[in-house]
Design a protein around this motif. Structure first.
Motif, PDB file in Angstrom:
ATOM      1  N   TYR A  22       6.139  46.375  34.642  1.00  0.00           N
ATOM      2  CA  TYR A  22       7.228  46.892  35.458  1.00  0.00           C
ATOM      3  C   TYR A  22       7.066  46.598  36.946  1.00  0.00           C
ATOM      4  O   TYR A  22       8.061  46.342  37.637  1.00  0.00           O
ATOM      5  CB  TYR A  22       7.381  48.393  35.207  1.00  0.00           C
ATOM      6  N   LYS A  23       5.849  46.624  37.457  1.00  0.00           N
ATOM      7  CA  LYS A  23       5.640  46.308  38.872  1.00  0.00           C
ATOM      8  C   LYS A  23       6.057  44.860  39.144  1.00  0.00           C
ATOM      9  O   LYS A  23       6.789  44.582  40.103  1.00  0.00           O
ATOM     10  CB  LYS A  23       4.179  46.508  39.264  1.00  0.00           C
ATOM     11  N   GLU A  24       5.621  43.952  38.286  1.00  0.00           N
ATOM     12  CA  GLU A  24       6.015  42.549  38.426  1.00  0.00           C
ATOM     13  C   GLU A  24       7.520  42.383  38.252  1.00  0.00           C
ATOM     14  O   GLU A  24       8.153  41.567  38.936  1.00  0.00           O
ATOM     15  CB  GLU A  24       5.289  41.692  37.388  1.00  0.00           C
ATOM     16  N   LEU A  25       8.098  43.163  37.334  1.00  0.00           N
ATOM     17  CA  LEU A  25       9.538  43.071  37.079  1.00  0.00           C
ATOM     18  C   LEU A  25      10.332  43.477  38.317  1.00  0.00           C
ATOM     19  O   LEU A  25      11.308  42.812  38.684  1.00  0.00           O
ATOM     20  CB  LEU A  25       9.922  43.954  35.896  1.00  0.00           C
ATOM     21  N   ILE A  26       9.926  44.555  38.974  1.00  0.00           N
ATOM     22  CA  ILE A  26      10.627  45.011  40.175  1.00  0.00           C
ATOM     23  C   ILE A  26      10.555  43.951  41.267  1.00  0.00           C
ATOM     24  O   ILE A  26      11.563  43.605  41.901  1.00  0.00           O
ATOM     25  CB  ILE A  26      10.048  46.352  40.667  1.00  0.00           C
ATOM     26  N   GLU A  27       9.360  43.400  41.468  1.00  0.00           N
ATOM     27  CA  GLU A  27       9.198  42.371  42.498  1.00  0.00           C
ATOM     28  C   GLU A  27      10.001  41.109  42.143  1.00  0.00           C
ATOM     29  O   GLU A  27      10.622  40.489  43.010  1.00  0.00           O
ATOM     30  CB  GLU A  27       7.714  42.033  42.657  1.00  0.00           C
ATOM     31  N   HIS A  28       9.981  40.734  40.868  1.00  0.00           N
ATOM     32  CA  HIS A  28      10.733  39.552  40.410  1.00  0.00           C
ATOM     33  C   HIS A  28      12.229  39.764  40.614  1.00  0.00           C
ATOM     34  O   HIS A  28      12.939  38.849  41.063  1.00  0.00           O
ATOM     35  CB  HIS A  28      10.418  39.294  38.932  1.00  0.00           C
ATOM     36  N   CYS A  29      12.719  40.964  40.304  1.00  0.00           N
ATOM     37  CA  CYS A  29      14.153  41.248  40.450  1.00  0.00           C
ATOM     38  C   CYS A  29      14.571  41.321  41.916  1.00  0.00           C
ATOM     39  O   CYS A  29      15.724  41.029  42.244  1.00  0.00           O
ATOM     40  CB  CYS A  29      14.525  42.537  39.722  1.00  0.00           C
ATOM     41  N   ASP A  30      13.648  41.705  42.815  1.00  0.00           N
ATOM     42  CA  ASP A  30      13.951  41.650  44.248  1.00  0.00           C
ATOM     43  C   ASP A  30      14.329  40.225  44.649  1.00  0.00           C
ATOM     44  O   ASP A  30      15.317  39.988  45.346  1.00  0.00           O
ATOM     45  CB  ASP A  30      12.743  42.094  45.077  1.00  0.00           C
ATOM     46  N   VAL A  31      13.515  39.264  44.188  1.00  0.00           N
ATOM     47  CA  VAL A  31      13.759  37.850  44.514  1.00  0.00           C
ATOM     48  C   VAL A  31      15.035  37.356  43.825  1.00  0.00           C
ATOM     49  O   VAL A  31      15.862  36.665  44.432  1.00  0.00           O
ATOM     50  CB  VAL A  31      12.553  36.978  44.093  1.00  0.00           C
ATOM     51  N   LEU A  32      15.197  37.728  42.557  1.00  0.00           N
ATOM     52  CA  LEU A  32      16.382  37.309  41.800  1.00  0.00           C
ATOM     53  C   LEU A  32      17.653  37.838  42.456  1.00  0.00           C
ATOM     54  O   LEU A  32      18.661  37.124  42.550  1.00  0.00           O
ATOM     55  CB  LEU A  32      16.280  37.813  40.355  1.00  0.00           C
ATOM     56  N   LEU A  33      17.615  39.092  42.931  1.00  0.00           N
ATOM     57  CA  LEU A  33      18.778  39.693  43.574  1.00  0.00           C
ATOM     58  C   LEU A  33      19.130  38.943  44.862  1.00  0.00           C
ATOM     59  O   LEU A  33      20.297  38.619  45.108  1.00  0.00           O
ATOM     60  CB  LEU A  33      18.508  41.163  43.883  1.00  0.00           C
ATOM     61  N   GLU A  34      18.113  38.645  45.664  1.00  0.00           N
ATOM     62  CA  GLU A  34      18.361  37.930  46.922  1.00  0.00           C
ATOM     63  C   GLU A  34      18.943  36.543  46.659  1.00  0.00           C
ATOM     64  O   GLU A  34      19.921  36.132  47.291  1.00  0.00           O
ATOM     65  CB  GLU A  34      17.055  37.814  47.709  1.00  0.00           C
ATOM     66  N   LYS A  35      18.348  35.821  45.707  1.00  0.00           N
ATOM     67  CA  LYS A  35      18.846  34.474  45.388  1.00  0.00           C
ATOM     68  C   LYS A  35      20.247  34.538  44.779  1.00  0.00           C
ATOM     69  O   LYS A  35      21.103  33.697  45.066  1.00  0.00           O
ATOM     70  CB  LYS A  35      17.878  33.774  44.429  1.00  0.00           C
ATOM     71  N   GLY A  36      20.480  35.531  43.931  1.00  0.00           N
ATOM     72  CA  GLY A  36      21.789  35.674  43.311  1.00  0.00           C
ATOM     73  C   GLY A  36      22.881  35.930  44.332  1.00  0.00           C
ATOM     74  O   GLY A  36      23.976  35.364  44.260  1.00  0.00           O
ATOM     75  N   LEU A  37      22.589  36.803  45.318  1.00  0.00           N
ATOM     76  CA  LEU A  37      23.564  37.094  46.367  1.00  0.00           C
ATOM     77  C   LEU A  37      23.801  35.862  47.241  1.00  0.00           C
ATOM     78  O   LEU A  37      24.938  35.545  47.596  1.00  0.00           O
ATOM     79  CB  LEU A  37      23.071  38.262  47.223  1.00  0.00           C
ATOM     80  N   THR A  38      22.724  35.154  47.579  1.00  0.00           N
ATOM     81  CA  THR A  38      22.842  33.975  48.437  1.00  0.00           C
ATOM     82  C   THR A  38      23.669  32.887  47.771  1.00  0.00           C
ATOM     83  O   THR A  38      24.514  32.250  48.408  1.00  0.00           O
ATOM     84  CB  THR A  38      21.446  33.429  48.791  1.00  0.00           C
TER      85      THR A  38
END
Length: 477
Positions: A22-38
């Protein structure tokens, strides 16, 4: 729009969730969210929000999980389809169940059932009825639990291709309802069939619940020694899948059963196991607290992203409208002024056509930087946002049209000084501006205020651009 480059990231998010990292998942989704918005990849953004919610729930950060669900549903209302909305509802139900808010859980499930039925997503409908049965049983409403379970089984049978695990999960809730109703004949028949199902060899969680249910059934039929054996198996399976909360419930049932059996020696062993488990749960809670603190800055970043436009880093339209609604409501009561400045780049289409869209993006970013520097003086009474396209809105709480016009004259002068350079080429950029106010509380909705500022803006365009126009209310005869 879907960016295929982000597909592997979405797949990895699912893999991390399945593996419980879950810790890795949260960090991974932070990056995915930023890239998705961009990249404006709506599937990536929705995927990040839903996995964020699941990960925060799994570490016990319920408030953060609710925030992620809310962000998912809000984004879904603009860019998602009803299938994505169903995903959001499923997570929402889990959170309501965790908080024992059964009324909200049932309401969400009914929305999911209605939506799933309309879409003919029978697996989702079956799952919703199964969860509804579980909620009813939690409230000791076993008649309702049975009714929902039977409908859920019917929906599972409609699903194509056949899904044995889908039906099995519903049957667990049906058998649980029979146990609660004291119908031990039907409960016993169902549970014996489920215990003989080879599906349990590969589905450990269902096996745990099945043996726990079997133990509770045997307690009802006063077969206490056999009930203890069933709980022993359930305990072992719960340990294997590391479900400590379910293990706690099973150990409590074993403790109660030791008293019924009057087995002091076994009771001492079970009590010691229970104490050890409580210590494990305490350590787990401490670990969750540490993880929540570690992730706190990430939650703040998610909230900022939900309010921020990805290109300009100004506030987005959603946050603008929410803030404006709050300010206007208070201004109406107090009879105080709020001014709205609408700003639009002149010849923006021509810039895009002549120099390319990247040049247009750069021009917009430069103008936003100047606006932020020249206009924005206070975070508490002023707000600068991208309304859409190349149109910006500046909101001043407590300022008159004349105050706003003074600020904007200075902005026009600064923009004329600045040149936009792209690929070593100077691009001339000017803006047209319109200003309106709420007539000291007369206009109560942002749409009314913005409409008048927008009218003034288009008057500036009609008058030759590169200027501002202040909206004058028509004089009533």
């Amino acid at each position: 729009m879907t960016d295929e480059l982000l597909t592997p990231m979405r797949e990895k998010a699912l893999q991390l969730r399945v593996e419980g990292r879950y810790k890795e998942l949260i960090e991974h989704c932070d990056v995915l969210l930023e890239k998705g918005l961009t990249r404006q990849d709506h599937k990536a953004v929705l995927c990040a929000h839903i996995h964020h919610a699941a990960a925060f729930y799994s570490i016990g950060a319920i408030e953060e999980a609710f925030l992620s669900v809310d962000a998912h549903l809000q984004y879904c209302s603009q860019y998602g389809d009803e299938n994505e909305q169903l995903n959001g509802i499923n997570i929402l139900v889990i959170l309501y169940d965790y908080n024992k808010d059964y009324t909200k859980a049932k309401s969400a499930l009914m929305r999911g059932i209605e939506m799933g039925t309309r879409l003919k997503r029978w697996n989702m409908v079956s799952n919703a009825y199964s969860n509804y049965s579980h909620i009813c049983a939690s409230e000791k409403e076993f008649e309702g639990a049975l009714e929902a379970g039977l409908i859920g089984l019917e929906m599972a049978e409609r699903y194509n291709p056949d899904s044995a695990i889908l039906s099995f999960r519903v049957k667990l809730n049906i058998a649980n309802a029979y146990v609660g109703l004291g119908d031990t004949d039907r409960a016993g028949q169902m549970i014996e069939q489920m215990l003989a199902d080879p599906l349990l060899d590969t589905h450990k969680r269902e096996k745990t619940h099945c043996y726990d249910l079997y133990g509770r059934y045997l307690v009802k039929t006063r077969e206490y020694a056999s009930a203890m054996k069933a709980f022993d198996v359930a305990k072992k399976e719960a340990l294997d899948i590391n479900d400590l909360l379910l293990l706690k419930e099973i150990q409590e049932r074993r403790c109660d059963l030791c008293e019924i059996l009057d087995d002091r020696q076994l009771g001492f062993v079970v009590q010691q196991e229970y104490i050890k488990l409580l210590k494990m749960l305490q350590q787990q809670e401490l670990a969750k607290t540490a993880l929540k603190l570690e992730m706190k800055h990430n939650v703040a970043a998610i909230e900022r992203n939900a309010k921020t436009d990805f290109l300009t880093r100004l506030f987005n339209r959603r946050h603008l409208e929410e803030t404006a609604a709050s300010w206007l409501a208070k201004a109406t009561e107090a009879g105080s002024p709020i001014s709205c400045v609408a700003l639009d780049l002149d010849n923006f289409k021509s810039i895009n056509d002549t120099y390319g869209h990247l040049a247009g993006d750069e021009a917009l970013r430069v103008i936003c930087t100047i606006c932020r520097t020249v206009l924005w003086k206070s975070d508490s009474t002023e707000l600068l946002a991208r309304y859409g396209g190349d149109e910006l809105v500046f909101l001043l709480n407590g300022a008159s049209r004349a105050d706003a016009a003074d600020r904007v004259h200075h902005l026009l002068a600064e923009i004329q000084k600045q040149g936009i350079t792209y690929n070593d080429e100077l691009i001339p950029v000017t803006v047209s501006i319109g200003i309106a106010d709420n007539s000291n509380g007369l206009f109560t909705r942002f749409s009314e205020l913005f409409y008048r500022a927008d009218q003034a803006l288009y008057q500036s365009k009609a008058n030759g651009k590169n200027q501002l126009t202040v909206y004058e209310s028509p004089v009533l005869q």
